[in-house]
Motif scaffolding. Sequence first.
Motif, mmCIF file in Angstrom:
data_model
loop_
_atom_site.group_PDB
_atom_site.id
_atom_site.type_symbol
_atom_site.label_atom_id
_atom_site.label_comp_id
_atom_site.label_asym_id
_atom_site.label_seq_id
_atom_site.Cartn_x
_atom_site.Cartn_y
_atom_site.Cartn_z
ATOM 1 N N UNK A 133 0.813 -1.222 0.000
ATOM 2 C CA UNK A 133 0.000 0.000 0.000
ATOM 3 C C UNK A 133 0.848 1.276 0.000
ATOM 4 N N UNK A 134 2.109 1.154 0.381
ATOM 5 C CA UNK A 134 2.950 2.331 0.597
ATOM 6 C C UNK A 134 3.084 3.248 -0.622
ATOM 7 N N UNK A 135 3.312 2.724 -1.840
ATOM 8 C CA UNK A 135 3.496 3.640 -2.970
ATOM 9 C C UNK A 135 2.302 4.546 -3.231
ATOM 10 N N UNK A 136 1.100 4.066 -2.944
ATOM 11 C CA UNK A 136 -0.087 4.885 -3.186
ATOM 12 C C UNK A 136 -0.350 5.819 -2.008
ATOM 13 N N UNK A 137 -0.226 5.314 -0.797
ATOM 14 C CA UNK A 137 -0.503 6.142 0.374
ATOM 15 C C UNK A 137 0.535 7.244 0.551
ATOM 16 N N UNK A 138 1.781 6.948 0.200
ATOM 17 C CA UNK A 138 2.856 7.929 0.351
ATOM 18 C C UNK A 138 3.299 8.416 -1.027
ATOM 19 N N UNK A 139 2.743 9.510 -1.457
ATOM 20 C CA UNK A 139 3.154 10.095 -2.726
ATOM 21 C C UNK A 139 2.257 9.782 -3.895
ATOM 22 N N UNK A 140 1.354 8.823 -3.728
ATOM 23 C CA UNK A 140 0.466 8.472 -4.833
ATOM 24 C C UNK A 140 -0.823 9.264 -4.797
ATOM 25 N N UNK A 141 -1.603 9.042 -3.769
ATOM 26 C CA UNK A 141 -2.866 9.752 -3.605
ATOM 27 C C UNK A 141 -3.131 9.860 -2.108
ATOM 28 N N UNK A 142 -2.987 11.060 -1.576
ATOM 29 C CA UNK A 142 -3.110 11.265 -0.129
ATOM 30 C C UNK A 142 -4.496 10.920 0.391
ATOM 31 N N UNK A 143 -5.473 10.824 -0.496
ATOM 32 C CA UNK A 143 -6.824 10.475 -0.053
ATOM 33 C C UNK A 143 -6.873 9.067 0.527
ATOM 34 N N UNK A 144 -5.965 8.207 0.063
ATOM 35 C CA UNK A 144 -5.891 6.854 0.625
ATOM 36 C C UNK A 144 -5.197 6.854 1.982
ATOM 37 N N UNK A 218 5.414 11.551 -9.631
ATOM 38 C CA UNK A 218 4.577 10.579 -8.930
ATOM 39 C C UNK A 218 3.124 10.682 -9.387
ATOM 40 N N UNK A 219 2.673 11.878 -9.726
ATOM 41 C CA UNK A 219 1.315 12.030 -10.232
ATOM 42 C C UNK A 219 1.130 11.245 -11.529
ATOM 43 N N UNK A 220 2.075 11.395 -12.459
ATOM 44 C CA UNK A 220 1.949 10.726 -13.752
ATOM 45 C C UNK A 220 2.066 9.212 -13.632
ATOM 46 N N UNK A 221 2.877 8.757 -12.687
ATOM 47 C CA UNK A 221 3.078 7.311 -12.549
ATOM 48 C C UNK A 221 2.023 6.679 -11.645
ATOM 49 N N UNK A 222 1.856 7.233 -10.444
ATOM 50 C CA UNK A 222 1.001 6.603 -9.439
ATOM 51 C C UNK A 222 -0.474 6.977 -9.562
ATOM 52 N N UNK A 223 -0.746 8.052 -10.272
ATOM 53 C CA UNK A 223 -2.130 8.499 -10.410
ATOM 54 C C UNK A 223 -2.667 8.233 -11.811
ATOM 55 N N UNK A 224 -1.844 8.488 -12.821
ATOM 56 C CA UNK A 224 -2.299 8.347 -14.204
ATOM 57 C C UNK A 224 -1.945 6.978 -14.779
ATOM 58 N N UNK A 225 -0.648 6.665 -14.821
ATOM 59 C CA UNK A 225 -0.200 5.445 -15.490
ATOM 60 C C UNK A 225 -0.858 4.192 -14.928
ATOM 61 N N UNK A 226 -0.893 4.067 -13.616
ATOM 62 C CA UNK A 226 -1.420 2.841 -13.014
ATOM 63 C C UNK A 226 -2.921 2.680 -13.246
ATOM 64 N N UNK A 227 -3.592 3.779 -13.604
ATOM 65 C CA UNK A 227 -5.040 3.713 -13.821
ATOM 66 C C UNK A 227 -5.439 3.708 -15.293
#
Length: 254
Positions: A133-144, A218-227
């Motif tokens: 869960x760490x990559x998303x919670x830390x630097x990916x999407x703070x809402x998580x 991190x936005x482009x990778x963890x928010x856009x690319x992964x989705x």
Amino acid sequence: MTETSIKHGDAGEAPERRGFSSLQKSLFGVLAFFFAIHPVFWYLETHAGVPQPVASTVMVVVVVGCFVTALALPWLRVGDRRDWTRGDSLGAMVIVWVFIALIPRFIWELPWLLFFDQIVEGVENGALWTYMWAPILLGGDARYLTGDPLIICMEWIALFVGIFEAYALFQFFRNGRRFTSNQLSLIMAGMIVEVTLPAVYFGTEIANNLESMSSPVEMWVKFVLINVLWCTMPLLTYFWGVRRLVSNDLHVRF
């Protein structure tokens, strides 16, 4: 003569039903690799001195690579797939995608919903068991990380829909890799939700000026690319299902 033909036909199909196909074995390999990379990147971050944004971002790229590899495997003409048509490969890729959509529901989202406090604490303390869960919670999407109510609601909806998709997929294998029209319709209905939720997910964050993002990379990778797959593959799956229902072609080689 008729009985003899039927028996020979059954005998010819038996090997296809026994054991795992070459595609399934390859997918198990990708799944094993997916789980194996987590302790590696955790070690790099917590013991080898690799900065958290770098380690977690690279890991997300590798995870996306696992997804893409799994989707590409049905198109490789190897093993028992040498005689597959493009339609066979497309159908198998759709089944792979349904697995990709479902697995995070039960190994990532459901634990996050049920054990939110423990996971957040583990992520903040660098615990190995929470590194998924760490990559998303830390630097990916703070809402998580903060437990945003909208995200919680969306994840429960996704999980609810996933139960029906999982049921349809279970019946698909139980019936010899053949859908009924109702089961395929469940998958198609699930895909409508699968593509709607990312639209809400992206739309609300964009409306809030991307305030939950930490950096452009991190936005482009963890928010856009992964989705990206969740914004495209549900549409492909839906229209594939429409075509299969119209032609009443409900058997999928897998």
